[in-house]
Design an enzyme around this catalytic site. Structure first.
Site, PDB file in Angstrom:
ATOM      1  CB  SER A 143      58.302  36.931  25.148  1.00 21.61           C
ATOM      2  OG  SER A 143      59.372  37.711  24.658  1.00 21.61           O
ATOM      3  CE1 TYR A 156      60.621  36.572  29.951  1.00 21.00           C
ATOM      4  CE2 TYR A 156      61.570  36.952  27.771  1.00 21.00           C
ATOM      5  CZ  TYR A 156      60.515  37.070  28.653  1.00 21.00           C
ATOM      6  OH  TYR A 156      59.352  37.675  28.256  1.00 21.00           O
TER       7      TYR A 156
END
Length: 261
Positions: A143, A156
């Site tokens: 990501s 995250y």
């Protein structure tokens, strides 16, 4: 263009998510034999049925926080296939919380699924590949958050940064066996996180993406096929960003002026 995918055997984790379904559908259409896994057993069976999986393809429910469950999955791949040719570590969770409100067990859960599971799966399946002499491809779904912290998503983001480093580590250590390890960063895809996004949020997010649209199955699928195929035979330890330019820079939400060109 990616004809060499036909007949290859691929494991896709998190197969019931938006990105996971895109990846599974793309590989299936390219002629790959699939092993699909997710924690949602009923949904996994329904998805496999909709795809029309047959032959040596199979599905298996797995808890990626449990090493015994992961090993049961990799052992079954060994029994059925001997080894996989492609591993797509797609499964991931994206809980939203401030650091001061994040319990230790939640921190551990995020890292367990986003980092520990890809490590175990890559280690076990790469070991099978080495034994069978397969020059396989490991693809970790990362990501843009790995390079830019997000408020309420620090854990995250940190897990994805670590996944990028793990990707490079496997690339270096598996190169002598002809096994490649790369990361793929898909762009914004509404519904790909555990959060329910409002229509207003989606519109505002898309408005800031330089190419002016969200990610599609074709965008993710073509990038995935490239990394999985011989077309990228000299690519390892890399991160392929397919996000419409979002990581390069976002547009202002209010744009009153256009280029003079």
């Amino acid at each position: 263009m990616f004809d060499d995918i036909k007949g290859k055997r691929a494991l896709v984790t998190g197969a019931c998510g938006v990105i996971g379904k895109w990846i599974a559908e793309t590989l299936h259409e390219a002629g790959a034999t699939l092993a699909l896994t997710d924690a949602k057993g009923d949904e996994l069976e329904a998805f496999a049925g909709a795809l029309g999986l047959g032959g040596d393809s199979f599905v298996k429910t797995a808890d990626l926080t449990d090493e015994a469950s992961i090993r049961a999955l990799t052992d079954e791949i060994g029994r059925r296939w001997g080894a996989a040719d492609i591993l797509v570590n797609n499964a991931g969770i994206y809980p939203s919380a401030f650091l001061l409100d994040t319990p230790t067990e939640e921190f551990d859960r995020i890292f367990s699924i986003n980092l520990r599971a890809p490590f175990i799966l890559s280690r076990e399946l790469a070991t099978q590949m080495v034994r069978k002499g397969i020059k396989g491809s490991i693809i970790n779904i990362s990501s843009g958050a790995s390079r830019k912290m997000r408020r309420t998503a620090t854990v995250y983001s940190t897990s994805k940064t670590a996944l990028d480093r793990l990707t490079k580590g496997f690339a270096v250590e598996l190169a002598e066996y002809g096994i490649r390890s790369n990361a793929l960063e898909p762009g914004f895809a509404a519904g790909s996180t555990v959060s329910n996004l409002s229509e207003a949020h989606i519109r505002n997010t898309v408005a800031q993406i330089p190419l002016g649209r969200a990610s599609s199955r074709t965008d993710v699928g073509n990038a995935l096929l490239y990394l999985a195929s011989d077309a990228s035979s000299y690519v390892t330890g890399a991160t392929l960003t397919v996000d419409g330019g979002n990581s390069a820079g976002t547009l202002a939400v209010h744009q009153d002026k256009k280029s003079a060109l």
